[in-house]
Design an enzyme around this catalytic site. Structure first.
Site, PDB file in Angstrom:
ATOM      1  N   ASP A  90       0.807  -1.220   0.000  1.00  0.00           N
ATOM      2  CA  ASP A  90       0.000   0.000   0.000  1.00  0.00           C
ATOM      3  C   ASP A  90       0.840   1.270   0.000  1.00  0.00           C
ATOM      4  O   ASP A  90       0.333   2.355  -0.265  1.00  0.00           O
ATOM      5  CB  ASP A  90      -0.866   0.047   1.266  1.00  0.00           C
TER       6      ASP A  90
HETATM    7  C1  GLC Z   1      -1.579  -3.765   5.462  1.00  0.00           C
HETATM    8  C2  GLC Z   1      -2.811  -3.878   4.615  1.00  0.00           C
HETATM    9  C3  GLC Z   1      -2.584  -4.768   3.418  1.00  0.00           C
HETATM   10  C4  GLC Z   1      -1.345  -4.373   2.693  1.00  0.00           C
HETATM   11  C5  GLC Z   1      -0.155  -4.312   3.630  1.00  0.00           C
HETATM   12  C6  GLC Z   1       1.099  -3.824   2.957  1.00  0.00           C
HETATM   13  O1  GLC Z   1      -1.357  -4.973   6.127  1.00  0.00           O
HETATM   14  O2  GLC Z   1      -3.886  -4.377   5.355  1.00  0.00           O
HETATM   15  O3  GLC Z   1      -3.675  -4.696   2.566  1.00  0.00           O
HETATM   16  O4  GLC Z   1      -1.138  -5.303   1.682  1.00  0.00           O
HETATM   17  O5  GLC Z   1      -0.459  -3.455   4.697  1.00  0.00           O
HETATM   18  O6  GLC Z   1       1.069  -2.465   2.688  1.00  0.00           O
HETATM   19  C1  GLC Z   2      -0.635   2.497   5.810  1.00  0.00           C
HETATM   20  C2  GLC Z   2       0.128   1.303   6.340  1.00  0.00           C
HETATM   21  C3  GLC Z   2      -0.157   0.074   5.545  1.00  0.00           C
HETATM   22  C4  GLC Z   2      -1.642  -0.121   5.411  1.00  0.00           C
HETATM   23  C5  GLC Z   2      -2.329   1.138   4.891  1.00  0.00           C
HETATM   24  C6  GLC Z   2      -3.815   0.951   4.873  1.00  0.00           C
HETATM   25  O1  GLC Z   2      -0.191   2.812   4.558  1.00  0.00           O
HETATM   26  O2  GLC Z   2       1.529   1.532   6.360  1.00  0.00           O
HETATM   27  O3  GLC Z   2       0.428  -1.043   6.188  1.00  0.00           O
HETATM   28  O4  GLC Z   2      -1.890  -1.171   4.550  1.00  0.00           O
HETATM   29  O5  GLC Z   2      -2.007   2.220   5.704  1.00  0.00           O
HETATM   30  O6  GLC Z   2      -4.506   2.043   4.452  1.00  0.00           O
END
Ligand code: GLC
Ligand code: GLC
Length: 823
Positions: free
Chosen positions: A493
């Protein structure tokens, strides 16, 4: 050796009691609140080792029953509290919030319940909190016992604080909310009916099965002005004020006088329930709510026997669920992880996605499309019906172009418009969940279910068509190198290649500037090859030959694109940015190598023949692996770079910026196991799995029985320190990696395939597994110390060619031996 005797070592915070399937916490002062989840089927509670936390029905944002204060001091404030006052001593039945420590304290977190054993001043209490199966209520059973020689009079106070339903509004809209609170008290039951007068057809209640001597429903009256839950004035004075809340902050507190002769014991049953009533049936009389459903519910837990029955049913439920898979291996910690806590965490992540934990406030996120699809792979062997339903719910939030809403709200099952879509890895996860479900169950009928796109029921293609469009979505969104466009982000993300944000007030995830037709992702490329192959196989199963053929061509093209444009020399590139420049290359100054593309390209089988896969994994080991797990990237980004987005916003070593983001570690475990390096795979498993980290609980900080999302990496000031426990894809993926790839018990369309990849020094292991109509006891022997290779199968003593247990031939119980021999 029996499982409960192994590693019985007690740390300064607690120990595993495997016989009871419990983690026993021996101090209220754990490094962070160590929590458990109550509930299975809509009604959920989060409960810490001192009974802190909150409850909700279905949706932690829109149907919050009780209040919790995130970010408050002391941490973990608000919960289901029981205050005991005897003579001049005051203490809590769960070790907090009263500051006075009881002489003895123990919290036992078990499967769907938490139990608190406290002794103080010769009074023993045992508080058990759980959600009975199928019930919209939390039951709190409190047993009080006089263990001394004197006759005792105890003043007992219960306490919960109501949330005014919408948790987000509750924490912000005070100008309204301080005026809306309403309660009723009848027969000792406290009813919370805020907004029932208008558009809500539901209320909550808190009851106790014995006569009360008083109550409070107004927080200020109970606590006293400018006091906190640690020293309520009513408790101090030994008397409730019988307050009625009109606005402000409604609570529910019962006051009971309990007299106990020496040795005498008393059981009290409290029920925190949620009731819905038909609109036309809301009122019993003007202004008085219809209490019939509440009375019925209360009646079901009238006596301690009713409660015991419900607890036994819960225990049986969990024994049955966990009985679907059982491992006995030479590694007791692996047994403990897979047999108990990993599966349990799989259930919790499946139920809650990433919505409500002590790190997720329950108001931010609904059910994530990619997260929920992945969560099903840890759960399909336990409750396949629920997985089926979840997949179809997800499918219904897909758009007709094959893309998906990133999240949906569990209450409405509608895609979340604020967040939108364009996370280009999202669609293909539904192929994983569906294929894994069918392989587990043999139920192809899920593909025929009619599901509309984006909630639109006018056009209702079947679920298979949704998978086809997911596949097509990748094909229709390729970039300059023929690799998938990344969109807002892929699995990571925080790798925001089209965001270019310079405004601290905008969201990285929802901001997109300019065109996004250049930045490409190697993670999605690997994912497409992997699940694209699954899609091809599925088409073949369905006799859709043309479709299979065409899809195969797309997959082959993608594999070629990866080999032509995605190999950096020693590992796979991570991406191309919006200017078409390489990300995750030795040419970069920072972020030279990333874990995701190594995991996905190797899992997809790319480079296995020519040694690239092995080289990529060796690079992971050399550059990313640490004793605490595998870091996401190296070197960490030292400064913010708007061309990379959120990943570079985190201080080095944390979260997606070179933290150990546990979710992706099992991808490498799978990849290692596929190459026959089971020992390495298990070593990675052990580095992040809590059962192996008992010696470093203070450093690790989070619960020692569940995975955390993130462990700080080498660049951090606090390497090895975990955060964001419980709601993480790590659970499902670690379980999947260990059971299907290391142990190699792999469901397939035709049956169970046995392909172990274990440490060479293991002599054998046994898995007992239910699969479709049969229950197999699978004994895998490794007499030549190979760990991996070819397998010789015997089913019920008869040799069978190949490594497949053909499901069609079996029902009932069967004994399998699989011997690993040179291939
Ligand atoms: C969080 C989110 C997941 C994403 C991950 C890496 O765990 O829930 O959807 O893939 O972060 O950014
Ligand atoms: C932030 C976190 C990531 C998560 C995302 C969800 O970027 O670092 O882990 O998946 O929020 O919106």
């Amino acid at each position: 050796m029996s499982e409960s005797t192994i590693d019985a070592h007690t740390t300064e915070f607690g120990y595993f009691d495997d016989q009871q399937k419990e983690y026993v916490i021996t101090t209220p002062f754990t490094p962070t609140p160590w929590i458990n989840y109550l509930g299975n089927d809509g009604f959920y509670g989060l409960i810490s080792n001192t009974a802190g936390g909150y409850s909700f029905y279905q949706d932690p944002k829109f149907r919050r029953l009780t209040r919790y204060r995130y970010n408050s001091v002391p941490v973990d404030t608000s919960g289901r509290y029981f205050y005991l006052k005897c003579d001049d001593h005051i203490w809590s039945a769960s070790g907090r919030p009263v500051q006075q420590q009881p002489e003895k304290y123990e919290c036992r977190h078990g499967m769907g319940y938490s139990r608190f054993l406290v002794s103080h001043q010769e009074i023993d209490s045992e508080l058990t909190c759980f959600v009975p199966l199928g019930e919209k209520a939390e039951v709190h059973r409190l047993i009080l016992k006089n263990s001394g020689e004197r006759h005792r009079k105890i003043s007992l106070f219960s306490y919960i604080e109501w949330c005014l339903w919408n948790a987000e509004d509750d924490g912000s809209n005070f100008q309204r909310n301080l005026s809306t609170g309403e309660v009723e008290v009848e027969d000792g039951v406290i009813y919370h009916k805020t907004e029932f007068r208008e558009r809500r057809n539901h209320y909550a209640f808190y009851s106790v099965n014995q006569p009360i001597s008083g109550f409070d429903t107004d927080r200020e009256c109970f606590l006293g002005p400018y006091r906190g839950v640690e020293n309520p004035v009513s408790v101090e004075q030994g008397k409730a004020t019988n307050s009625h809340a009109h606005g402000w902050s409604p609570i529910a507190s019962h006051h009971l006088e309990v007299e106990l002769a020496p040795g005498e014991e008393r059981t009290l049953v409290f029920v925190l329930g949620y009731c819905e009533v038909a609109k036309e049936n809301k009122w019993q009389s003007p202004g008085i709510i219809n209490k019939a459903p509440a009375r019925e519910m209360i009646n079901r837990y009238k006596s301690q026997y009713d409660v015991q029955k419900a607890l036994t049913a819960l225990a049986t439920h969990w024994d049955t669920l966990l009985g679907n898979f059982r491992l006995n291996s030479p590694d007791p910690k692996l047994n403990r992880s897979l047999n108990i806590w990993n599966q349990y965490q799989n259930m919790v992540t499946f139920n809650l996605s990433r919505s409500a934990s002590f790190y997720e406030s329950g108001i931010g996120r609904g059910m994530g499309f990619r997260d929920s699809n992945q969560d099903t792979i840890g759960f399909a062997h336990m409750v396949p019906e629920k997985v089926r339903e979840r997949i179809l719910d997800l499918s219904a939030t897909q758009k007709s172009d094959g893309s998906a809403y990133h999240q949906y709200q569990p209450l409405t099952k509608k895609g979340n418009a604020n967040i939108g879509g364009n996370f280009n890895d999202d669609p293909m996860w539904m192929v994983l969940s569906t294929v894994n479900y069918i392989k587990e169950t043999g139920d192809f009928s899920i593909l025929d279910e009619k599901v509309g796109f984006d909630g639109d029921v006018s056009e209702e293609p079947n679920h298979f068509e949704h998978l086809r469009r997911a596949f097509e979505h990748v094909v229709n969104n390729l970039g300059p190198h023929g690799l998938p466009l990344i969109g807002r982000a892929d699995w990571n993300d925080c790798l925001n290649l089209n965001c270019f944000s310079e405004d601290p007030n905008e969201s990285y995830q929802t901001t997109q500037r300019g065109k996004s037709d250049v930045a490409e992702s190697l993670m999605i490329a690997g994912q497409f090859v992997l699940y694209g192959q699954d899609f091809v196989q599925l088409c073949i199963q369905l006799g859709k030959r043309d479709l299979a053929h065409n899809a195969q061509q797309q997959v082959d093209k993608m594999r070629e694109a990866v080999l032509a444009h995605g190999w950096d020399g020693q590992w796979f590139l991570r991406a191309y940015n919006a200017k078409g420049e390489k990300i995750g290359s030795h040419e970069n100054k920072e972020g030279k190598i990333f874990i995701e593309s190594q995991g996905f390209c190797v899992m997809a089988g790319i480079g296995i023949k020519d040694g690239k896969a092995r080289q990529a994994l060796d690079s992971v080991e050399q550059r990313l692996a640490t004793p605490h797990g595998i870091m996401l990237n190296q070197p960490a980004f030292s400064t913010y770079d708007k061309h990379l987005g959120e990943i570079s916003s985190y201080p080095p070593g944390y979260k997606e910026n070179a933290g150990i983001f546990c979710h992706n570690n099992p991808w490498i475990m799978v990849a290692e196991a596929m190459l026959g390096r089971g020992e390495k795979a298990l070593e990675y498993f052990a580095s992040i799995s809590p059962a192996y980290l008992q010696h470093m609980q203070q450093q690790h900080k989070t619960e020692p029985y569940v995975y955390s999302q993130m462990i700080a990496g080498n660049d951090a000031a606090t390497p090895g320190q975990a955060k964001n426990s419980w709601l993480t894809g790590t659970a499902a993926w670690c379980y999947y990696a260990a059971t299907q790839y290391i142990l190699g018990i792999k469901p397939d369309y035709a049956g169970l395939i046995i392909t172990p990849s274990i440490p060479a020094h293991w002599p054998s292991f046994v898995v007992s597994r239910r699969f479709r109509k049969a229950h197999y006891c699978i004994e895998v022997n490794n007499p030549y110390g190979l760990g991996a290779g070819k397998v010789q199968l015997e089913i019920d003593g008869k040799a069978v060619a190949g490594n497949l247990i053909d499901y069609a031939q079996f029902s009932g119980e069967h004994h399998i031996t699989a011997t690993i021999v040179q291939s």
